[in-house]
Design an enzyme around this catalytic site. Structure first.
Site, PDB file in Angstrom:
ATOM      1  N   PHE A 147       0.850  -1.193   0.000  1.00  0.00           N
ATOM      2  CA  PHE A 147       0.000   0.000   0.000  1.00  0.00           C
ATOM      3  C   PHE A 147       0.885   1.242   0.000  1.00  0.00           C
ATOM      4  CE2 PHE A 147      -2.210   3.439   2.218  1.00  0.00           C
ATOM      5  CZ  PHE A 147      -3.401   3.491   1.522  1.00  0.00           C
ATOM      6  N   ASP A 231       9.309   2.928   0.838  1.00  0.00           N
ATOM      7  CA  ASP A 231       8.209   3.635   1.491  1.00  0.00           C
ATOM      8  C   ASP A 231       8.334   3.434   2.999  1.00  0.00           C
ATOM      9  OD1 ASP A 231       5.785   4.360   2.650  1.00  0.00           O
ATOM     10  OD2 ASP A 231       4.587   3.666   0.964  1.00  0.00           O
ATOM     11  N   LYS A 260       3.634  10.493   8.492  1.00  0.00           N
ATOM     12  CA  LYS A 260       3.072   9.992   9.744  1.00  0.00           C
ATOM     13  C   LYS A 260       3.864  10.434  10.978  1.00  0.00           C
ATOM     14  CE  LYS A 260       0.559   5.928   7.985  1.00  0.00           C
ATOM     15  NZ  LYS A 260      -0.779   6.246   8.476  1.00  0.00           N
TER      16      LYS A 260
END
Length: 420
Positions: A147, A231, A260
Protein backbone atom coordinates in the site's frame (compact mmCIF):
# COMPACT_ATOMS: atom_id res chain seq x y z
CA UNK A 1 -29.16 13.76 27.54
CA UNK A 2 -28.22 10.08 27.59
CA UNK A 3 -24.97 8.71 26.18
CA UNK A 4 -26.98 6.85 23.53
CA UNK A 5 -28.70 10.05 22.45
CA UNK A 6 -25.37 11.90 22.31
CA UNK A 7 -23.84 9.12 20.21
CA UNK A 8 -26.79 9.08 17.83
CA UNK A 9 -26.48 12.86 17.40
CA UNK A 10 -22.81 12.93 16.37
CA UNK A 11 -23.16 9.85 14.19
CA UNK A 12 -26.07 11.52 12.42
CA UNK A 13 -23.98 14.69 11.98
CA UNK A 14 -21.08 12.68 10.57
CA UNK A 15 -23.36 10.91 8.11
CA UNK A 16 -24.92 14.20 7.02
CA UNK A 17 -21.76 16.30 6.73
CA UNK A 18 -18.91 13.96 5.75
CA UNK A 19 -18.25 12.23 2.44
CA UNK A 20 -18.94 8.52 2.82
CA UNK A 21 -15.48 7.40 1.79
CA UNK A 22 -15.08 5.46 5.05
CA UNK A 23 -17.24 3.25 7.23
CA UNK A 24 -19.10 4.72 10.20
CA UNK A 25 -16.85 6.45 12.71
CA UNK A 26 -16.26 4.31 15.78
CA UNK A 27 -16.18 7.04 18.42
CA UNK A 28 -16.16 10.79 18.94
CA UNK A 29 -12.94 11.79 20.66
CA UNK A 30 -12.64 15.25 22.16
CA UNK A 31 -9.18 15.32 23.74
CA UNK A 32 -6.04 13.33 24.33
CA UNK A 33 -3.08 13.25 26.69
CA UNK A 34 -0.13 10.91 26.50
CA UNK A 35 -1.30 7.43 25.51
CA UNK A 36 -4.94 8.20 26.28
CA UNK A 37 -8.01 9.56 24.51
CA UNK A 38 -11.34 10.76 25.93
CA UNK A 39 -14.67 10.59 24.13
CA UNK A 40 -17.57 13.05 24.24
CA UNK A 41 -18.92 11.38 27.39
CA UNK A 42 -15.62 11.68 29.24
CA UNK A 43 -14.72 8.01 28.99
CA UNK A 44 -10.99 7.29 28.79
CA UNK A 45 -9.39 4.92 26.26
CA UNK A 46 -5.85 3.59 26.00
CA UNK A 47 -4.67 4.43 22.48
CA UNK A 48 -2.52 1.65 21.03
CA UNK A 49 -3.09 2.70 17.42
CA UNK A 50 -1.59 6.17 17.66
CA UNK A 51 -3.47 7.62 14.71
CA UNK A 52 -2.04 4.69 12.70
CA UNK A 53 1.61 5.16 13.69
CA UNK A 54 1.34 8.97 13.75
CA UNK A 55 1.38 10.25 17.34
CA UNK A 56 4.99 9.29 18.06
CA UNK A 57 5.10 11.17 21.35
CA UNK A 58 1.49 10.52 22.32
CA UNK A 59 -1.21 13.16 22.51
CA UNK A 60 -0.60 16.78 23.53
CA UNK A 61 3.06 16.17 24.35
CA UNK A 62 4.60 19.38 25.77
CA UNK A 63 7.31 19.43 23.07
CA UNK A 64 4.68 19.18 20.33
CA UNK A 65 2.45 21.83 21.89
CA UNK A 66 5.32 24.21 22.53
CA UNK A 67 6.68 23.88 18.98
CA UNK A 68 3.30 24.67 17.43
CA UNK A 69 2.65 27.57 19.77
CA UNK A 70 6.04 29.19 19.30
CA UNK A 71 6.11 28.82 15.54
CA UNK A 72 2.47 29.86 15.03
CA UNK A 73 3.28 33.08 16.85
CA UNK A 74 6.27 33.66 14.55
CA UNK A 75 5.63 32.47 10.98
CA UNK A 76 3.30 29.83 9.54
CA UNK A 77 3.41 30.07 5.74
CA UNK A 78 5.33 31.94 3.04
CA UNK A 79 5.13 29.63 -0.05
CA UNK A 80 8.03 27.90 -1.74
CA UNK A 81 9.18 30.97 -3.57
CA UNK A 82 11.13 31.51 -0.36
CA UNK A 83 13.17 29.53 2.15
CA UNK A 84 12.73 29.52 5.93
CA UNK A 85 15.09 28.48 8.73
CA UNK A 86 12.76 25.74 9.94
CA UNK A 87 12.51 24.21 6.47
CA UNK A 88 16.27 24.07 6.04
CA UNK A 89 16.82 22.76 9.56
CA UNK A 90 14.40 19.87 9.08
CA UNK A 91 15.81 19.00 5.65
CA UNK A 92 19.32 18.79 7.10
CA UNK A 93 18.09 16.72 10.04
CA UNK A 94 16.24 14.23 7.83
CA UNK A 95 19.31 13.80 5.64
CA UNK A 96 21.40 13.17 8.73
CA UNK A 97 19.01 10.63 10.25
CA UNK A 98 18.58 8.80 6.95
CA UNK A 99 22.30 8.82 6.18
CA UNK A 100 21.70 10.53 2.85
CA UNK A 101 24.99 12.43 2.96
CA UNK A 102 25.77 15.76 1.39
CA UNK A 103 24.37 14.68 -1.97
CA UNK A 104 20.98 13.95 -0.43
CA UNK A 105 18.03 16.22 -1.10
CA UNK A 106 14.58 16.62 0.51
CA UNK A 107 11.20 17.47 -1.02
CA UNK A 108 8.41 18.39 1.41
CA UNK A 109 4.71 17.65 1.05
CA UNK A 110 1.86 17.36 3.51
CA UNK A 111 1.18 13.62 3.70
CA UNK A 112 2.51 10.19 2.90
CA UNK A 113 0.49 10.07 -0.31
CA UNK A 114 2.11 13.32 -1.47
CA UNK A 115 5.55 11.99 -0.63
CA UNK A 116 4.86 8.87 -2.69
CA UNK A 117 3.45 10.95 -5.55
CA UNK A 118 6.76 12.79 -5.60
CA UNK A 119 8.60 9.48 -5.56
CA UNK A 120 6.52 8.22 -8.49
CA UNK A 121 7.46 11.31 -10.48
CA UNK A 122 11.09 10.81 -9.48
CA UNK A 123 10.89 7.30 -10.94
CA UNK A 124 9.35 8.63 -14.16
CA UNK A 125 12.06 11.27 -14.47
CA UNK A 126 14.69 8.58 -14.05
CA UNK A 127 12.97 6.46 -16.65
CA UNK A 128 12.75 9.25 -19.20
CA UNK A 129 15.88 11.24 -18.48
CA UNK A 130 18.70 8.99 -19.54
CA UNK A 131 21.61 11.39 -19.61
CA UNK A 132 24.08 8.70 -20.69
CA UNK A 133 22.57 8.09 -24.11
CA UNK A 134 20.75 4.88 -23.16
CA UNK A 135 17.16 3.90 -23.90
CA UNK A 136 14.15 4.96 -21.87
CA UNK A 137 12.92 2.92 -18.88
CA UNK A 138 9.13 2.58 -19.12
CA UNK A 139 8.70 -0.07 -16.41
CA UNK A 140 8.10 0.42 -12.67
CA UNK A 141 7.97 -2.56 -10.32
CA UNK A 142 5.98 -2.71 -7.08
CA UNK A 143 4.99 -5.49 -4.70
CA UNK A 144 1.67 -7.29 -4.58
CA UNK A 145 -0.49 -6.39 -1.60
CA UNK A 146 1.63 -3.34 -0.76
CA UNK A 147 0.00 0.00 0.00
CA UNK A 148 1.38 3.39 -1.03
CA UNK A 149 -1.66 5.68 -1.01
CA UNK A 150 -5.09 6.44 -2.47
CA UNK A 151 -4.35 9.25 -4.93
CA UNK A 152 -4.34 8.24 -8.59
CA UNK A 153 -0.55 8.14 -8.75
CA UNK A 154 0.00 6.25 -5.51
CA UNK A 155 -2.94 3.94 -6.21
CA UNK A 156 -1.20 2.91 -9.42
CA UNK A 157 1.71 1.52 -7.37
CA UNK A 158 -0.54 -0.02 -4.69
CA UNK A 159 -0.77 -3.76 -5.24
CA UNK A 160 -4.38 -4.18 -4.18
CA UNK A 161 -6.66 -4.77 -7.21
CA UNK A 162 -9.85 -4.27 -5.19
CA UNK A 163 -8.77 -0.73 -4.34
CA UNK A 164 -7.87 0.06 -7.94
CA UNK A 165 -10.96 -1.40 -9.59
CA UNK A 166 -13.38 1.56 -9.15
CA UNK A 167 -10.83 3.96 -10.68
CA UNK A 168 -9.54 2.05 -13.70
CA UNK A 169 -7.68 2.61 -15.92
CA UNK A 170 -4.60 3.16 -13.79
CA UNK A 171 -1.53 5.13 -14.82
CA UNK A 172 0.30 2.66 -17.09
CA UNK A 173 3.73 1.14 -16.72
CA UNK A 174 3.47 -0.39 -13.25
CA UNK A 175 3.90 -4.14 -12.79
CA UNK A 176 3.29 -6.07 -9.56
CA UNK A 177 5.46 -8.95 -8.41
CA UNK A 178 5.50 -11.37 -5.50
CA UNK A 179 7.60 -10.33 -2.52
CA UNK A 180 10.39 -12.81 -3.22
CA UNK A 181 13.93 -12.46 -4.49
CA UNK A 182 13.14 -15.00 -7.20
CA UNK A 183 10.23 -12.94 -8.51
CA UNK A 184 12.36 -9.80 -8.55
CA UNK A 185 15.19 -11.57 -10.38
CA UNK A 186 12.74 -12.77 -13.02
CA UNK A 187 11.09 -9.38 -13.49
CA UNK A 188 13.92 -6.85 -13.43
CA UNK A 189 15.82 -5.75 -16.51
CA UNK A 190 17.44 -2.61 -17.91
CA UNK A 191 14.04 -1.18 -18.83
CA UNK A 192 12.97 -0.84 -15.18
CA UNK A 193 13.04 2.71 -13.86
CA UNK A 194 12.35 1.91 -10.21
CA UNK A 195 11.30 -0.66 -7.64
CA UNK A 196 8.91 0.50 -4.89
CA UNK A 197 9.07 -1.39 -1.60
CA UNK A 198 7.43 -1.27 1.83
CA UNK A 199 9.92 -2.81 4.29
CA UNK A 200 6.92 -3.93 6.37
CA UNK A 201 3.52 -4.04 4.68
CA UNK A 202 1.47 -2.30 7.34
CA UNK A 203 -1.91 -2.23 5.62
CA UNK A 204 -1.51 -5.87 4.57
CA UNK A 205 -1.32 -6.92 8.21
CA UNK A 206 2.20 -5.92 9.33
CA UNK A 207 3.86 -8.38 6.95
CA UNK A 208 7.65 -8.33 6.88
CA UNK A 209 9.65 -8.90 3.72
CA UNK A 210 11.58 -12.18 3.43
CA UNK A 211 15.02 -12.24 5.05
CA UNK A 212 17.59 -10.72 2.70
CA UNK A 213 15.04 -9.21 0.31
CA UNK A 214 16.17 -5.60 0.68
CA UNK A 215 19.83 -6.54 0.27
CA UNK A 216 19.03 -8.47 -2.91
CA UNK A 217 16.78 -5.65 -4.13
CA UNK A 218 19.62 -3.17 -3.69
CA UNK A 219 22.05 -5.38 -5.61
CA UNK A 220 19.62 -6.08 -8.45
CA UNK A 221 18.40 -2.50 -8.89
CA UNK A 222 21.95 -1.21 -8.87
CA UNK A 223 23.04 -3.81 -11.44
CA UNK A 224 20.21 -2.81 -13.78
CA UNK A 225 20.38 0.94 -13.21
CA UNK A 226 16.96 1.15 -11.52
CA UNK A 227 16.07 3.24 -8.47
CA UNK A 228 15.29 1.51 -5.19
CA UNK A 229 12.56 3.58 -3.53
CA UNK A 230 11.53 2.56 0.00
CA UNK A 231 8.21 3.64 1.49
CA UNK A 232 8.92 4.45 5.15
CA UNK A 233 5.63 6.24 5.75
CA UNK A 234 4.54 3.80 8.47
CA UNK A 235 7.93 2.38 9.46
CA UNK A 236 9.96 5.59 9.76
CA UNK A 237 10.66 8.02 12.61
CA UNK A 238 11.90 5.28 14.95
CA UNK A 239 8.82 3.08 14.75
CA UNK A 240 10.80 -0.16 14.19
CA UNK A 241 13.69 0.64 16.55
CA UNK A 242 15.83 2.32 13.88
CA UNK A 243 15.22 5.74 12.44
CA UNK A 244 14.12 4.03 9.23
CA UNK A 245 13.41 0.34 8.69
CA UNK A 246 15.79 0.01 5.74
CA UNK A 247 18.66 0.69 8.14
CA UNK A 248 18.17 -2.73 9.73
CA UNK A 249 19.41 -4.21 6.44
CA UNK A 250 22.52 -2.05 6.15
CA UNK A 251 21.70 -0.88 2.61
CA UNK A 252 21.55 2.58 1.04
CA UNK A 253 18.47 3.18 -1.17
CA UNK A 254 18.05 5.84 -3.85
CA UNK A 255 15.06 7.44 -2.14
CA UNK A 256 12.74 6.99 0.81
CA UNK A 257 9.37 8.52 1.60
CA UNK A 258 8.39 9.57 5.13
CA UNK A 259 5.35 11.06 6.86
CA UNK A 260 3.07 9.99 9.74
CA UNK A 261 5.36 9.78 12.80
CA UNK A 262 7.80 12.52 11.78
CA UNK A 263 5.17 15.16 12.55
CA UNK A 264 3.82 13.55 15.71
CA UNK A 265 0.29 14.50 14.65
CA UNK A 266 0.98 17.48 12.40
CA UNK A 267 0.41 16.78 8.66
CA UNK A 268 3.77 16.60 6.90
CA UNK A 269 5.49 14.27 4.46
CA UNK A 270 8.81 14.20 2.64
CA UNK A 271 10.78 12.50 -0.09
CA UNK A 272 14.47 12.03 0.78
CA UNK A 273 16.83 11.25 -2.08
CA UNK A 274 20.31 9.73 -1.99
CA UNK A 275 23.19 10.23 -4.42
CA UNK A 276 22.43 11.13 -8.03
CA UNK A 277 18.67 10.70 -7.55
CA UNK A 278 18.62 14.15 -5.98
CA UNK A 279 19.50 15.69 -9.34
CA UNK A 280 16.45 14.38 -11.21
CA UNK A 281 13.98 17.08 -10.25
CA UNK A 282 14.43 20.48 -11.87
CA UNK A 283 12.36 23.70 -11.63
CA UNK A 284 8.75 23.15 -12.61
CA UNK A 285 8.69 19.36 -12.30
CA UNK A 286 6.90 19.27 -8.94
CA UNK A 287 5.65 21.49 -6.16
CA UNK A 288 3.29 22.04 -3.23
CA UNK A 289 1.88 25.30 -1.91
CA UNK A 290 2.02 24.17 1.70
CA UNK A 291 4.93 21.75 1.42
CA UNK A 292 7.72 22.58 3.84
CA UNK A 293 5.77 25.36 5.56
CA UNK A 294 7.45 26.87 8.63
CA UNK A 295 4.82 25.55 11.04
CA UNK A 296 4.98 21.92 9.95
CA UNK A 297 8.75 21.80 9.64
CA UNK A 298 9.27 23.38 13.07
CA UNK A 299 6.98 20.82 14.68
CA UNK A 300 8.59 17.86 12.88
CA UNK A 301 12.06 18.97 13.94
CA UNK A 302 10.92 19.25 17.55
CA UNK A 303 9.31 15.78 17.43
CA UNK A 304 12.38 14.13 15.91
CA UNK A 305 14.71 15.85 18.37
CA UNK A 306 12.57 14.61 21.27
CA UNK A 307 12.60 11.06 19.89
CA UNK A 308 16.39 11.36 19.78
CA UNK A 309 16.74 13.00 23.20
CA UNK A 310 14.53 10.47 24.97
CA UNK A 311 16.18 7.52 23.17
CA UNK A 312 12.80 6.31 21.94
CA UNK A 313 14.40 4.07 19.31
CA UNK A 314 15.66 1.91 22.16
CA UNK A 315 12.28 2.11 23.87
CA UNK A 316 10.51 1.02 20.67
CA UNK A 317 12.82 -1.99 20.41
CA UNK A 318 12.47 -3.02 24.04
CA UNK A 319 8.74 -2.36 24.43
CA UNK A 320 8.02 -4.08 21.13
CA UNK A 321 9.81 -7.24 22.26
CA UNK A 322 8.11 -7.02 25.65
CA UNK A 323 4.66 -6.71 24.09
CA UNK A 324 5.13 -9.51 21.57
CA UNK A 325 6.39 -11.91 24.22
CA UNK A 326 3.54 -11.06 26.59
CA UNK A 327 0.85 -11.26 23.90
CA UNK A 328 2.04 -14.68 22.77
CA UNK A 329 1.86 -15.85 26.39
CA UNK A 330 -1.66 -14.60 27.15
CA UNK A 331 -3.02 -18.10 26.63
CA UNK A 332 -5.82 -16.95 24.33
CA UNK A 333 -7.09 -19.56 21.85
CA UNK A 334 -7.46 -16.73 19.34
CA UNK A 335 -3.77 -15.83 19.10
CA UNK A 336 -1.65 -17.57 16.50
CA UNK A 337 1.52 -15.43 16.62
CA UNK A 338 2.88 -11.91 16.40
CA UNK A 339 5.02 -10.23 13.77
CA UNK A 340 6.59 -6.87 13.01
CA UNK A 341 9.46 -4.80 14.37
CA UNK A 342 9.66 -2.41 17.29
CA UNK A 343 6.30 -0.82 17.99
CA UNK A 344 4.68 -1.79 14.70
CA UNK A 345 3.12 -5.11 15.65
CA UNK A 346 0.65 -7.43 13.96
CA UNK A 347 -1.20 -9.93 16.13
CA UNK A 348 -2.13 -12.89 13.93
CA UNK A 349 -5.40 -14.58 14.87
CA UNK A 350 -6.46 -18.19 14.30
CA UNK A 351 -9.93 -17.08 13.16
CA UNK A 352 -11.08 -14.15 10.96
CA UNK A 353 -12.41 -12.18 13.93
CA UNK A 354 -10.08 -9.16 14.03
CA UNK A 355 -13.03 -6.80 13.61
CA UNK A 356 -14.79 -8.37 16.57
CA UNK A 357 -11.63 -8.15 18.69
CA UNK A 358 -11.24 -4.46 17.83
CA UNK A 359 -14.89 -3.79 18.72
CA UNK A 360 -14.55 -5.68 22.00
CA UNK A 361 -11.34 -3.82 22.78
CA UNK A 362 -13.10 -0.50 22.31
CA UNK A 363 -15.88 -1.62 24.64
CA UNK A 364 -13.20 -2.34 27.25
CA UNK A 365 -11.50 1.03 26.68
CA UNK A 366 -8.70 0.09 24.27
CA UNK A 367 -8.07 1.41 20.76
CA UNK A 368 -6.44 -1.00 18.28
CA UNK A 369 -7.05 -1.70 14.59
CA UNK A 370 -7.99 -4.60 12.32
CA UNK A 371 -5.47 -4.47 9.47
CA UNK A 372 -7.37 -7.37 7.90
CA UNK A 373 -9.79 -10.09 9.01
CA UNK A 374 -7.19 -12.07 10.95
CA UNK A 375 -4.70 -9.41 12.07
CA UNK A 376 -4.90 -6.83 14.85
CA UNK A 377 -2.43 -3.98 14.37
CA UNK A 378 -0.70 -2.12 17.20
CA UNK A 379 1.21 1.14 16.71
CA UNK A 380 1.28 3.00 20.04
CA UNK A 381 3.31 6.04 20.96
CA UNK A 382 7.06 5.39 21.05
CA UNK A 383 7.32 6.57 24.67
CA UNK A 384 4.97 4.05 26.29
CA UNK A 385 6.21 2.50 29.53
CA UNK A 386 5.39 -0.32 31.93
CA UNK A 387 2.12 1.29 33.05
CA UNK A 388 0.74 1.48 29.52
CA UNK A 389 2.02 -1.99 28.59
CA UNK A 390 0.44 -3.58 31.67
CA UNK A 391 -2.86 -1.81 31.06
CA UNK A 392 -2.83 -2.84 27.42
CA UNK A 393 -2.28 -6.50 28.28
CA UNK A 394 -5.15 -6.43 30.75
CA UNK A 395 -7.59 -4.75 28.33
CA UNK A 396 -6.50 -6.80 25.33
CA UNK A 397 -6.87 -10.03 27.29
CA UNK A 398 -10.40 -8.99 28.24
CA UNK A 399 -11.25 -8.24 24.60
CA UNK A 400 -9.86 -11.58 23.46
CA UNK A 401 -11.81 -13.37 26.19
CA UNK A 402 -15.02 -11.61 25.14
CA UNK A 403 -14.63 -12.77 21.55
CA UNK A 404 -13.39 -16.25 22.44
CA UNK A 405 -16.35 -16.67 24.79
CA UNK A 406 -18.75 -15.71 21.99
CA UNK A 407 -17.14 -18.39 19.82
CA UNK A 408 -17.22 -20.91 22.67
CA UNK A 409 -13.44 -21.36 22.52
CA UNK A 410 -11.59 -22.68 25.55
CA UNK A 411 -8.75 -20.54 26.82
CA UNK A 412 -5.41 -22.09 27.72
CA UNK A 413 -4.12 -21.24 31.21
CA UNK A 414 -0.81 -19.43 31.06
CA UNK A 415 2.19 -21.21 32.54
CA UNK A 416 4.22 -19.14 35.00
CA UNK A 417 7.53 -18.20 33.45
CA UNK A 418 10.76 -19.56 34.83
CA UNK A 419 12.34 -16.60 36.66
CA UNK A 420 15.75 -17.81 35.45
Amino acid sequence: MTDTTTQARWQEDASRHLVRNASDRLAMFTRGEGAYLWDQDGRRYLDFLGGIAVTSLGHAHPVFVDAISRQAATLAQVSNFFATPTQLELAALLKELAGAGDAGRVYFGNSGAEANEAAFKLARLHGAADRNGGSARPRILALKNAFHGRTMGTLAITGKPSMQEPFLPMIPGVEFIDSTVEALEAAIDDRVAALFVEPIKGEAGVVELPEGFLVAARELTRAHGALLIIDEIQTGAGRTGAWFAFQHSGIVPDAITVAKGIGGGFPIGALITFGDAGDLFYPGTHGSTFGGNPLGTAVATAVLREIERADLLTNATERGAQLRHAIENLGSPLIESTRGQGLLIGVSLRHPVAGAVVAAAQQHGLIVNAANDDTVRLAPALNIGDVEVDEFLDLFARALHTVADSLLLEETPTTPEDPA
